[in-house]
Scaffold this motif. Structure first.
Motif, PDB file in Angstrom:
ATOM      1  N   ARG A   9       0.840  -1.196   0.000  1.00  0.00           N
ATOM      2  CA  ARG A   9       0.000   0.000   0.000  1.00  0.00           C
ATOM      3  C   ARG A   9       0.876   1.247   0.000  1.00  0.00           C
ATOM      4  O   ARG A   9       1.903   1.283   0.660  1.00  0.00           O
ATOM      5  CB  ARG A   9      -0.895   0.037   1.233  1.00  0.00           C
ATOM      6  N   ALA A  10       0.442   2.250  -0.755  1.00  0.00           N
ATOM      7  CA  ALA A  10       1.170   3.522  -0.813  1.00  0.00           C
ATOM      8  C   ALA A  10       0.186   4.678  -0.687  1.00  0.00           C
ATOM      9  O   ALA A  10      -0.903   4.640  -1.256  1.00  0.00           O
ATOM     10  CB  ALA A  10       1.934   3.644  -2.127  1.00  0.00           C
ATOM     11  N   THR A  11       0.583   5.684   0.070  1.00  0.00           N
ATOM     12  CA  THR A  11      -0.175   6.923   0.164  1.00  0.00           C
ATOM     13  C   THR A  11       0.709   8.025  -0.397  1.00  0.00           C
ATOM     14  O   THR A  11       1.844   8.192   0.042  1.00  0.00           O
ATOM     15  CB  THR A  11      -0.557   7.247   1.620  1.00  0.00           C
ATOM     16  N   ILE A  12       0.203   8.751  -1.372  1.00  0.00           N
ATOM     17  CA  ILE A  12       0.967   9.795  -2.047  1.00  0.00           C
ATOM     18  C   ILE A  12       0.350  11.149  -1.709  1.00  0.00           C
ATOM     19  O   ILE A  12      -0.849  11.363  -1.916  1.00  0.00           O
ATOM     20  CB  ILE A  12       0.960   9.584  -3.576  1.00  0.00           C
ATOM     21  N   TYR A  13       1.170  12.035  -1.184  1.00  0.00           N
ATOM     22  CA  TYR A  13       0.751  13.396  -0.870  1.00  0.00           C
ATOM     23  C   TYR A  13       1.403  14.328  -1.889  1.00  0.00           C
ATOM     24  O   TYR A  13       2.621  14.300  -2.053  1.00  0.00           O
ATOM     25  CB  TYR A  13       1.182  13.792   0.540  1.00  0.00           C
ATOM     26  N   LEU A  14       0.611  15.112  -2.569  1.00  0.00           N
ATOM     27  CA  LEU A  14       1.104  16.034  -3.588  1.00  0.00           C
ATOM     28  C   LEU A  14       0.840  17.471  -3.159  1.00  0.00           C
ATOM     29  O   LEU A  14      -0.252  17.779  -2.689  1.00  0.00           O
ATOM     30  CB  LEU A  14       0.381  15.803  -4.920  1.00  0.00           C
ATOM     31  N   ARG A  15       1.819  18.319  -3.339  1.00  0.00           N
ATOM     32  CA  ARG A  15       1.572  19.739  -3.088  1.00  0.00           C
ATOM     33  C   ARG A  15       0.586  20.255  -4.137  1.00  0.00           C
ATOM     34  O   ARG A  15      -0.355  20.961  -3.821  1.00  0.00           O
ATOM     35  CB  ARG A  15       2.864  20.542  -3.151  1.00  0.00           C
ATOM     36  N   ASN A  16       0.806  19.879  -5.409  1.00  0.00           N
ATOM     37  CA  ASN A  16      -0.063  20.308  -6.504  1.00  0.00           C
ATOM     38  C   ASN A  16      -0.702  19.087  -7.150  1.00  0.00           C
ATOM     39  O   ASN A  16       0.005  18.243  -7.702  1.00  0.00           O
ATOM     40  CB  ASN A  16       0.740  21.079  -7.563  1.00  0.00           C
ATOM     41  N   VAL A  17      -2.001  18.987  -7.096  1.00  0.00           N
ATOM     42  CA  VAL A  17      -2.696  17.839  -7.674  1.00  0.00           C
ATOM     43  C   VAL A  17      -2.431  17.738  -9.182  1.00  0.00           C
ATOM     44  O   VAL A  17      -2.495  16.648  -9.754  1.00  0.00           O
ATOM     45  CB  VAL A  17      -4.204  17.888  -7.339  1.00  0.00           C
ATOM     46  N   GLU A  18      -2.080  18.849  -9.812  1.00  0.00           N
ATOM     47  CA  GLU A  18      -1.782  18.848 -11.243  1.00  0.00           C
ATOM     48  C   GLU A  18      -0.536  18.020 -11.571  1.00  0.00           C
ATOM     49  O   GLU A  18      -0.311  17.649 -12.717  1.00  0.00           O
ATOM     50  CB  GLU A  18      -1.584  20.285 -11.755  1.00  0.00           C
ATOM     51  N   ASP A  19       0.280  17.708 -10.570  1.00  0.00           N
ATOM     52  CA  ASP A  19       1.491  16.904 -10.771  1.00  0.00           C
ATOM     53  C   ASP A  19       1.212  15.402 -10.790  1.00  0.00           C
ATOM     54  O   ASP A  19       2.129  14.613 -10.978  1.00  0.00           O
ATOM     55  CB  ASP A  19       2.516  17.200  -9.663  1.00  0.00           C
ATOM     56  N   PHE A  20      -0.046  15.002 -10.620  1.00  0.00           N
ATOM     57  CA  PHE A  20      -0.354  13.581 -10.498  1.00  0.00           C
ATOM     58  C   PHE A  20       0.115  12.770 -11.703  1.00  0.00           C
ATOM     59  O   PHE A  20       0.676  11.687 -11.541  1.00  0.00           O
ATOM     60  CB  PHE A  20      -1.849  13.334 -10.259  1.00  0.00           C
ATOM     61  N   ALA A  21      -0.082  13.250 -12.904  1.00  0.00           N
ATOM     62  CA  ALA A  21       0.318  12.486 -14.098  1.00  0.00           C
ATOM     63  C   ALA A  21       1.823  12.216 -14.101  1.00  0.00           C
ATOM     64  O   ALA A  21       2.258  11.097 -14.418  1.00  0.00           O
ATOM     65  CB  ALA A  21      -0.096  13.223 -15.366  1.00  0.00           C
ATOM     66  N   ASP A  22       2.623  13.212 -13.726  1.00  0.00           N
ATOM     67  CA  ASP A  22       4.074  13.024 -13.670  1.00  0.00           C
ATOM     68  C   ASP A  22       4.462  12.026 -12.583  1.00  0.00           C
ATOM     69  O   ASP A  22       5.304  11.146 -12.798  1.00  0.00           O
ATOM     70  CB  ASP A  22       4.787  14.357 -13.420  1.00  0.00           C
ATOM     71  N   VAL A  23       3.838  12.148 -11.421  1.00  0.00           N
ATOM     72  CA  VAL A  23       4.120  11.227 -10.318  1.00  0.00           C
ATOM     73  C   VAL A  23       3.686   9.817 -10.703  1.00  0.00           C
ATOM     74  O   VAL A  23       4.388   8.842 -10.446  1.00  0.00           O
ATOM     75  CB  VAL A  23       3.431  11.698  -9.019  1.00  0.00           C
ATOM     76  N   ASP A  24       2.541   9.688 -11.351  1.00  0.00           N
ATOM     77  CA  ASP A  24       2.030   8.381 -11.777  1.00  0.00           C
ATOM     78  C   ASP A  24       2.999   7.695 -12.738  1.00  0.00           C
ATOM     79  O   ASP A  24       3.218   6.490 -12.657  1.00  0.00           O
ATOM     80  CB  ASP A  24       0.662   8.560 -12.419  1.00  0.00           C
ATOM     81  N   ALA A  38      -1.865  -1.287  -3.683  1.00  0.00           N
ATOM     82  CA  ALA A  38      -3.004  -0.380  -3.521  1.00  0.00           C
ATOM     83  C   ALA A  38      -2.450   1.002  -3.227  1.00  0.00           C
ATOM     84  O   ALA A  38      -1.410   1.132  -2.591  1.00  0.00           O
ATOM     85  CB  ALA A  38      -3.888  -0.858  -2.378  1.00  0.00           C
ATOM     86  N   ARG A  39      -3.153   2.039  -3.681  1.00  0.00           N
ATOM     87  CA  ARG A  39      -2.651   3.376  -3.396  1.00  0.00           C
ATOM     88  C   ARG A  39      -3.790   4.378  -3.347  1.00  0.00           C
ATOM     89  O   ARG A  39      -4.865   4.156  -3.876  1.00  0.00           O
ATOM     90  CB  ARG A  39      -1.615   3.823  -4.402  1.00  0.00           C
ATOM     91  N   VAL A  40      -3.478   5.476  -2.712  1.00  0.00           N
ATOM     92  CA  VAL A  40      -4.370   6.617  -2.656  1.00  0.00           C
ATOM     93  C   VAL A  40      -3.497   7.856  -2.792  1.00  0.00           C
ATOM     94  O   VAL A  40      -2.345   7.851  -2.355  1.00  0.00           O
ATOM     95  CB  VAL A  40      -5.202   6.623  -1.348  1.00  0.00           C
ATOM     96  N   ALA A  41      -4.023   8.876  -3.437  1.00  0.00           N
ATOM     97  CA  ALA A  41      -3.268  10.118  -3.619  1.00  0.00           C
ATOM     98  C   ALA A  41      -4.122  11.308  -3.192  1.00  0.00           C
ATOM     99  O   ALA A  41      -5.326  11.335  -3.450  1.00  0.00           O
ATOM    100  CB  ALA A  41      -2.836  10.269  -5.077  1.00  0.00           C
ATOM    101  N   PHE A  42      -3.480  12.257  -2.543  1.00  0.00           N
ATOM    102  CA  PHE A  42      -4.141  13.471  -2.089  1.00  0.00           C
ATOM    103  C   PHE A  42      -3.387  14.665  -2.635  1.00  0.00           C
ATOM    104  O   PHE A  42      -2.160  14.717  -2.577  1.00  0.00           O
ATOM    105  CB  PHE A  42      -4.131  13.574  -0.554  1.00  0.00           C
ATOM    106  N   GLY A  43      -4.104  15.657  -3.130  1.00  0.00           N
ATOM    107  CA  GLY A  43      -3.481  16.865  -3.639  1.00  0.00           C
ATOM    108  C   GLY A  43      -3.708  18.053  -2.719  1.00  0.00           C
ATOM    109  O   GLY A  43      -4.494  17.990  -1.780  1.00  0.00           O
ATOM    110  N   ASN A  44      -2.991  19.129  -3.025  1.00  0.00           N
ATOM    111  CA  ASN A  44      -3.104  20.397  -2.301  1.00  0.00           C
ATOM    112  C   ASN A  44      -2.700  20.286  -0.834  1.00  0.00           C
ATOM    113  O   ASN A  44      -3.365  20.818   0.046  1.00  0.00           O
ATOM    114  CB  ASN A  44      -4.517  20.974  -2.451  1.00  0.00           C
ATOM    115  N   ASN A  45      -1.597  19.593  -0.588  1.00  0.00           N
ATOM    116  CA  ASN A  45      -1.066  19.430   0.766  1.00  0.00           C
ATOM    117  C   ASN A  45       0.111  20.370   0.998  1.00  0.00           C
ATOM    118  O   ASN A  45       0.881  20.641   0.090  1.00  0.00           O
ATOM    119  CB  ASN A  45      -0.561  17.991   0.968  1.00  0.00           C
ATOM    120  N   MET A  46       0.254  20.827   2.200  1.00  0.00           N
ATOM    121  CA  MET A  46       1.426  21.596   2.592  1.00  0.00           C
ATOM    122  C   MET A  46       2.432  20.609   3.179  1.00  0.00           C
ATOM    123  O   MET A  46       2.327  20.209   4.337  1.00  0.00           O
ATOM    124  CB  MET A  46       1.056  22.670   3.607  1.00  0.00           C
ATOM    125  N   ILE A  47       3.371  20.181   2.359  1.00  0.00           N
ATOM    126  CA  ILE A  47       4.354  19.183   2.753  1.00  0.00           C
ATOM    127  C   ILE A  47       5.555  19.916   3.360  1.00  0.00           C
ATOM    128  O   ILE A  47       6.021  20.924   2.825  1.00  0.00           O
ATOM    129  CB  ILE A  47       4.771  18.330   1.542  1.00  0.00           C
TER     130      ILE A  47
END
Length: 65
Positions: A9-24, A38-47
């Motif tokens: 399982r992986a949880t991915i936190y993104l500062r910018n949700v627009e970066d999801f395609a690159d991270v994927d 299994a994974r879940v991704a969240f955008g708009n986080n202050m990392i």
């Protein structure tokens, strides 16, 4: 003693949700097994420390201690 093949399982936190395609795309290169974790991704986080991406994984080893 665990590697990418042990991740279940992986949880991915993104500062910018627009970066999801690159991270994927990078994620797909790292996890090459037929069955991906299994994974879940969240955008708009202050990392912390200005990071753009943070990934938290759970890995399971079949070896007993």
């Amino acid at each position: 003693g665990c590697g990418f093949e042990h991740v279940c399982r992986a949880t991915i936190y993104l500062r910018n949700v627009e970066d999801f395609a690159d991270v994927d795309a990078v994620y797909a290169k790292a996890f090459t097994a037929t069955v991906k974790p299994a994974r879940v991704a969240f955008g708009n986080n202050m990392i912390p420390k200005g990071a753009l991406v943070e990934i938290d994984v759970i890995a399971v080893s079949s070896e007993s201690e």
